[in-house]
Design an enzyme around this catalytic site. Structure first.
Site, PDB file in Angstrom:
ATOM      1  N   GLU A 204       0.853  -1.193   0.000  1.00  0.00           N
ATOM      2  CA  GLU A 204       0.000   0.000   0.000  1.00  0.00           C
ATOM      3  C   GLU A 204       0.892   1.247   0.000  1.00  0.00           C
ATOM      4  O   GLU A 204       1.864   1.293   0.757  1.00  0.00           O
ATOM      5  CB  GLU A 204      -0.897   0.035   1.241  1.00  0.00           C
ATOM      6  CG  GLU A 204      -1.941   1.137   1.140  1.00  0.00           C
ATOM      7  CD  GLU A 204      -2.865   1.218   2.361  1.00  0.00           C
ATOM      8  OE1 GLU A 204      -2.690   0.443   3.322  1.00  0.00           O
ATOM      9  OE2 GLU A 204      -3.754   2.075   2.328  1.00  0.00           O
TER      10      GLU A 204
ATOM     11  N   ALA B 211       1.923   0.048  10.798  1.00  0.00           N
ATOM     12  CA  ALA B 211       1.586  -1.345  10.522  1.00  0.00           C
ATOM     13  C   ALA B 211       0.704  -1.425   9.289  1.00  0.00           C
ATOM     14  O   ALA B 211       0.153  -0.418   8.852  1.00  0.00           O
ATOM     15  CB  ALA B 211       0.843  -1.948  11.708  1.00  0.00           C
ATOM     16  N   MET B 212       0.556  -2.642   8.759  1.00  0.00           N
ATOM     17  CA  MET B 212      -0.163  -2.813   7.490  1.00  0.00           C
ATOM     18  C   MET B 212      -1.043  -4.056   7.531  1.00  0.00           C
ATOM     19  O   MET B 212      -0.611  -5.122   7.967  1.00  0.00           O
ATOM     20  CB  MET B 212       0.883  -2.887   6.362  1.00  0.00           C
ATOM     21  CG  MET B 212       0.307  -3.128   4.998  1.00  0.00           C
ATOM     22  SD  MET B 212      -0.767  -1.742   4.477  1.00  0.00           S
ATOM     23  CE  MET B 212      -1.870  -2.627   3.382  1.00  0.00           C
TER      24      MET B 212
ATOM     25  N   ASN C 279      -2.283  -6.306   5.428  1.00  0.00           N
ATOM     26  CA  ASN C 279      -2.295  -7.329   4.388  1.00  0.00           C
ATOM     27  C   ASN C 279      -3.157  -8.531   4.797  1.00  0.00           C
ATOM     28  O   ASN C 279      -3.092  -8.993   5.927  1.00  0.00           O
ATOM     29  CB  ASN C 279      -0.872  -7.835   4.126  1.00  0.00           C
ATOM     30  CG  ASN C 279       0.126  -6.711   4.098  1.00  0.00           C
ATOM     31  OD1 ASN C 279       0.058  -5.852   3.245  1.00  0.00           O
ATOM     32  ND2 ASN C 279       1.035  -6.683   5.075  1.00  0.00           N
TER      33      ASN C 279
ATOM     34  N   HIS D 285      -6.621  -2.042  15.147  1.00  0.00           N
ATOM     35  CA  HIS D 285      -6.860  -1.307  13.907  1.00  0.00           C
ATOM     36  C   HIS D 285      -6.596  -2.198  12.690  1.00  0.00           C
ATOM     37  O   HIS D 285      -7.453  -2.328  11.808  1.00  0.00           O
ATOM     38  CB  HIS D 285      -5.977  -0.064  13.881  1.00  0.00           C
ATOM     39  CG  HIS D 285      -6.070   0.739  12.630  1.00  0.00           C
ATOM     40  ND1 HIS D 285      -6.855   1.860  12.523  1.00  0.00           N
ATOM     41  CD2 HIS D 285      -5.479   0.588  11.421  1.00  0.00           C
ATOM     42  CE1 HIS D 285      -6.757   2.356  11.308  1.00  0.00           C
ATOM     43  NE2 HIS D 285      -5.909   1.605  10.610  1.00  0.00           N
ATOM     44  N   GLU D 286      -5.428  -2.796  12.639  1.00  0.00           N
ATOM     45  CA  GLU D 286      -5.095  -3.606  11.456  1.00  0.00           C
ATOM     46  C   GLU D 286      -6.013  -4.826  11.370  1.00  0.00           C
ATOM     47  O   GLU D 286      -6.441  -5.213  10.290  1.00  0.00           O
ATOM     48  CB  GLU D 286      -3.619  -4.032  11.468  1.00  0.00           C
ATOM     49  CG  GLU D 286      -2.607  -2.889  11.606  1.00  0.00           C
ATOM     50  CD  GLU D 286      -2.814  -1.718  10.649  1.00  0.00           C
ATOM     51  OE1 GLU D 286      -3.420  -1.901   9.586  1.00  0.00           O
ATOM     52  OE2 GLU D 286      -2.371  -0.594  11.000  1.00  0.00           O
TER      53      GLU D 286
HETATM   54  N1  BES Z   1      -3.135   0.906   5.830  1.00  0.00           N
HETATM   55  C1  BES Z   1      -2.360   1.559   6.814  1.00  0.00           C
HETATM   56  C2  BES Z   1      -0.889   1.434   6.593  1.00  0.00           C
HETATM   57  C3  BES Z   1      -0.347   2.316   5.514  1.00  0.00           C
HETATM   58  C4  BES Z   1      -0.252   3.652   5.710  1.00  0.00           C
HETATM   59  C5  BES Z   1       0.085   1.830   4.324  1.00  0.00           C
HETATM   60  C6  BES Z   1       0.267   4.462   4.718  1.00  0.00           C
HETATM   61  C7  BES Z   1       0.581   2.632   3.334  1.00  0.00           C
HETATM   62  C8  BES Z   1       0.692   3.954   3.523  1.00  0.00           C
HETATM   63  C9  BES Z   1      -2.643   1.014   8.209  1.00  0.00           C
HETATM   64  O1  BES Z   1      -3.878   0.430   8.364  1.00  0.00           O
HETATM   65  C10 BES Z   1      -2.588   2.172   9.143  1.00  0.00           C
HETATM   66  O2  BES Z   1      -3.458   2.991   9.075  1.00  0.00           O
HETATM   67  N2  BES Z   1      -1.582   2.250   9.976  1.00  0.00           N
HETATM   68  C11 BES Z   1      -1.344   3.351  10.855  1.00  0.00           C
HETATM   69  C12 BES Z   1      -1.630   3.018  12.285  1.00  0.00           C
HETATM   70  C13 BES Z   1      -3.078   3.083  12.603  1.00  0.00           C
HETATM   71  C14 BES Z   1      -3.366   2.614  14.004  1.00  0.00           C
HETATM   72  C15 BES Z   1      -3.667   4.452  12.431  1.00  0.00           C
HETATM   73  C16 BES Z   1       0.112   3.707  10.695  1.00  0.00           C
HETATM   74  O3  BES Z   1       0.840   2.933  10.094  1.00  0.00           O
HETATM   75  O4  BES Z   1       0.500   4.775  11.160  1.00  0.00           O
HETATM   76 ZN    ZN Z   2      -5.492   1.725   8.653  1.00  0.00          ZN
END
Ligand code: BES
Ligand code: ZN
Length: 882
Positions: free
Chosen positions: A128, A270-271, A273, A305-306
């Site tokens: 992503e 975090a991600m 997947n 969240h993930e």
């Molecule tokens: N989908 C995102 C991770 C992501 C962010 C991928 C930007 C690519 C670009 C993930 O679900 C996410 O939102 N992660 C947050 C933490 C969350 C608790 C708000 C992060 O990585 O900061």
């Molecule tokens: Zn997210």
């Protein structure tokens, strides 16, 4: 090869469905440190909704094409064209076909941490938003959903663990070699940004979860060898998240396996997947000795969240990246609710609103302001913002407030039912709530399209003759880049009228109706509400629970606020009343500091804080929030223009010393009273007691009273946990410079082999508000433990300096700005995403007084003028200067 540094903006209005669809993806990936090969077999067909007779255009980035075949036959060189960013089949047969593509890449050279890369030797991926194109040529857009089967092969010694999306269907040795393989199959169609694989030498912590309908799920958390003892809390949080989503949203997990992998080098937190979440190890690993309470709660929240994305993001994904808030805002709302249920709801709300104001309100007030759903972007990586996330969550929360809990749940149920397996839009989402509740949400939808923080001006007046109370409400939204004129929004304004007894009066409007749940709906520029049967002068409690993300201006007096701080039934507004008094004082005190004036003491504020400290009915975590003085950047934001960070710092310090002096006894008493009765536990109640003790300690030490420094030294030496030890260290580093070097050296020696703790050591030093700090930071960039290759370390030293050291980053001589600009330029070639994030520290530069503003602008212009900038940095710097 680089992409075009200033690509054409992408516009929401230009969306067209894909011309070609992909039904299945079979990947055969042979891992090698410098030459990994990827064979992709794509079963494609023309999209009936696409343009007829279209070529097949696939995205690619930094790939080496090794071979290409269509339906089993190698393609002639004139049948396709390759550019640095694409592979095009010029005239494919307009029928289902199979494309076989072999590419090669070098994971060890991938410093951008997008696509397939290595972190401490572990192979991992981040796709992503647009990273899959760095693994193979593909229509890299979220509305192309396919079923993936992934065969991963690697040297067994180098990567004994091989993980993919979905369920493992096969594994084995490759006879006569040192290599082995695993095959993973994910039955759920997904966009390529949810693809992931991992290969490495990792320890596993295993567990099980039985779903609501009785299916057993294998849970695994994979961590660096030797760290499995630190994954227990994350596993516990995962199981609680899985249960909560079943109970609260009816969402059950849908695979036989759920794996999480922690890696040390990760651009984000975090991600999500599918079936294989990949985490920054900072948000997985925790032990009492190495992680703070705040780390534990971040881990819990991010694991949740993930995991919650499995339904909001994965089963239902986004049609295009403009719809990012569809998954992120909604999932943040869901993780906030989870934490509220697991911990304290009022304290969680206070912390979320603090975060919203600190990051989103400031973003919304500056050059990077954009709507929750932007309508154009140049670089999507730069739109994972506080607005999309935090304001996006607020919009979902307002929807719930307006529709009520049942209406909201019915809308969510319909959303899951109607759009499962699809790539959806905000319109689709809102239509579910409209249809489920029979509500017209056409006007409400403006929250997604209009940027800027609305200002709500509320005037309340009691009419003793009529025994009525009148509220006049005015709303306005300031202009933002590209949106000079604004329309009124639909604002759910939760209120109460608090009688002198402290009781809430029944709310009856003059027409005899009562606003449901005490929520007034304000949907015009001006509105008035008159309540009857108000026999005594009440105090209006406005925007309870922060029901709408607005700036509130009201005619409440300091006495009214003191009253609310003591009596309001809404805990958020009890807190907010104290904050409002503090802001008013701090803004005046900042003016006074600049003009060398004296100010009367903050008696009302001290009294309100003292009353909270003395109230045995209050949760210590709540009190700790009440006695926290707004941060320097909060104050700067509220001042709003011509900000002198030194004056803000002086005003805040003066106030904190006044509080520490006036309340020395109760603060010292609370510090003693809330000492932990037993060994460390990360639960919310224990964390709340530590938060209160440490807030007391910090005020005492800054004021030089109550033996603050002596207590901090004692706590540092005796601490059995990182929360207390780090808080004591921070207090000493800031307020006892005579002890600073000694404790910093001690801390380093204790934790030198623990990277996540050493990050704290770097971050702490970067935040000291002294002129010597910038030199210290420059020196620390040469420390053997410092590296520009590890994002956590860069954020610890440089990110905390820029974000959390207002006087030194904003040095009057501009040296802080120049240092950040140099760092950004030095980093841009290797990790543009990280560089662009750091540059975001300039987001409020226009609020500064003229001298600093000029120096900040000069630093930004120097960045802008450097040839060969990445699209990421180009986008931020050009919008910041616009
Ligand atoms: N989908 C995102 C991770 C992501 C962010 C991928 C930007 C690519 C670009 C993930 O679900 C996410 O939102 N992660 C947050 C933490 C969350 C608790 C708000 C992060 O990585 O900061
Ligand atoms: Zn997210």
């Amino acid at each position: 090869m680089m992409r075009d540094a200033d690509p054409k903006p992408v516009r929401l209005a230009d969306y067209r469905p894909p011309d070609w669809l992909v039904d299945t993806v079979d990947l055969d990936i042979s891992l090698h440190p410098t030459a990994t090969t990827i064979r992709a077999r794509l079963a494609m067909r023309p999209n009936p909704l696409g343009r007829e007779g279209s070529p097949i255009v696939l995205d690619g980035d930094e790939l080496v094409l090794k071979s290409l075949a269509l339906d089993g036959a190698a393609l002639a060189g004139n049948a396709y064209s390759v550019t640095p960013s694409s592979l095009t089949l010029l005239a494919p047969p307009q029928q289902p076909l199979v494309l076989e593509i072999e590419t090669q890449l070098d994971p060890s050279a991938n410093t951008k941490l997008m696509g397939l890369y290595r972190s401490s030797g572990t192979y991992c991926t981040q796709c992503e938003a647009e990273g899959f194109r760095r693994i193979t040529y593909f229509p890299d857009r979220p509305d192309v959903l396919a079923v993936y089967t992934t065969r991963i092969e690697a040297d067994r010694a180098e990567a004994p663990v091989l993980l993919g999306n979905g369920n493992k269907v096969e594994e084995g040795e490759i006879p006569g070699t040192s290599r082995h393989f695993a095959v993973w199959h994910d039955p759920w169609p997904k966009p390529c940004y949810l693809f992931a694989l991992v290969g490495g030498r990792l320890d596993r912590v295993g567990d099980h979860f039985v779903t609501a309908t009785g299916r057993e799920v294998d849970l695994g958390i994979y961590v660096e060898a030797g760290k499995s003892a630190r994954a227990g809390y994350a596993m516990d949080a995962l199981k609680r998240s899985m249960r909560w989503d079943e109970e609260v949203f009816g969402c059950e997990y849908d695979l036989d396996v759920f794996n999480i992998v922690a890696v040390a080098d990760f651009n984000m937190g975090a991600m999500e997947n599918k079936g294989l979440n990949i985490f920054n190890d900072k948000y997985v690993l925790a032990s009492p000795e190495t992680a703070t309470d705040s780390d534990y709660s971040s881990i819990e929240g991010i694991i949740a969240h993930e995991y919650f994305h499995n339904w909001t993001g994965n089963r239902i994904t986004c049609r295009d990246w403009f719809q990012l808030c569809l998954k992120e805002g909604l999932t943040v709302f869901r993780d906030q609710e989870f934490t509220s249920d697991e911990r304290s709801r009022p304290v969680k709300r206070i912390m979320d609103v603090r975060l919203l104001k600190a990051f989103q309100f400031s973003e919304d007030a500056g050059p990077l302001a954009h709507p929750v759903r932007p309508s154009t972007y140049r670089e999507i990586n730069n739109f994972y913002t506080a607005t999309v996330y935090e304001k996006g969550a607020e919009v979902v929360r307002m929807l719930k407030t307006l529709l009520g809990p049942d209406g909201f749940r019915n809308g969510m149920d319909l959303y899951f039912e109607r759009h499962d397996g699809e790539a959806a839009t905000i319109e689709d989402f809102l239509a579910c709530f409209a249809d489920a509740t029979g509500t017209d949400l056409g006007h409400f939808a403006l929250w997604y399209a209009q940027a800027g923080t609305p200002q709500l001006t509320v005037t309340g007046e009691w009419n003793p003759a009529e025994k009525s109370y009148r509220l006049d409400v005015e709303q306005s939204v300031p202009p933002t880049p590209g949106q000079p004129d604004k329309q009124p929004l639909v604002i759910p304004l939760a209120i109460g009228l608090v009688a002198p007894s402290g009781e809430d009066l029944p709310l009856t409007l003059t027409d005899g109706s009562s606003p449901a749940g005490g929520v007034l709906t304000v949907d015009t520029a001006r509105a008035s509400f008159v309540f009857r049967d108000v026999a005594e002068r009440p105090v209006a409690s406005l925007n309870r629970g922060f029901s709408a993300p607005v700036r509130l201006v009201s005619n409440l007096s300091t006495e009214d606020l003191v009253f609310l701080a003591r009596h309001d039934h809404d805990p958020f507004n009890r807190f907010e009343a104290v904050q409002t008094i503090a802001f008013a004082y701090l803004i005046e005190a900042t003016q006074a500091a600049r003009s060398g004036r004296n100010l009367p003491g903050p008696e009302a504020l001290i009294a309100a804080m003292g009353a909270s400290l003395a109230d045995p009915a209050l949760d210590p975590a709540f009190i700790s929030q009440v006695i926290l003085v707004p941060s320097e950047s909060d104050i700067a934001r509220e001042i709003g223009q011509d900000v002198d960070p030194d004056a803000v710092n002086a005003a805040r310090g003066t106030l904190r010393r006044a509080i520490g002096t006036a309340l020395a006894d109760p603060l010292a008493h609370a510090f003693e009273r809330f000492a932990a009765p037993g060994p460390y536990s990360p639960d919310a109640a224990s964390a709340g007691r530590r938060a209160l003790r440490n807030a007391c300690l910090s005020l005492l030490a800054e004021a030089g009273t109550g033996e603050g420094v002596a207590r901090a030294l004692g706590l540092y030496r005796a601490a059995d946990n990182m929360t207390d030890r780090l808080q004591a260290l921070t207090t000493l580093a800031h307020y006892a410079p005579q002890h600073r070097d000694e404790v910093l050296a001690d801390f380093y020696e204790r934790f030198r082999d623990d990277p996540l703790v050493i990050d704290k050591w770097f971050a702490l030093q970067a935040q000291i508000a002294e002129p010597g700090t910038l030199d210290r930071i420059r020196e620390l960039t040469g420390h053997p433990a410092f590296s520009l290759r590890n994002p956590n370390r860069v954020r610890a030293l440089i990110g905390s300096f820029a974000a959390s050291n207002p006087t030194q980053f904003n040095r009057a001589d501009g040296a802080g700005y120049e240092f950040l600009a140099d760092t950004v330029l030095g980093l841009d070639g290797s990790n543009p995403q990280l560089a662009a994030r750091l540059l975001g520290a300039f987001k409020s530069w226009r609020l500064l007084e003229a001298g600093r503003r000029a120096r900040a602008e000069a630093a930004l212009r120097r960045v802008a003028g450097k040839p060969g900038l990445s699209p990421d940095v180009t986008d931020i710097v050009s919008r910041s200067l616009a």
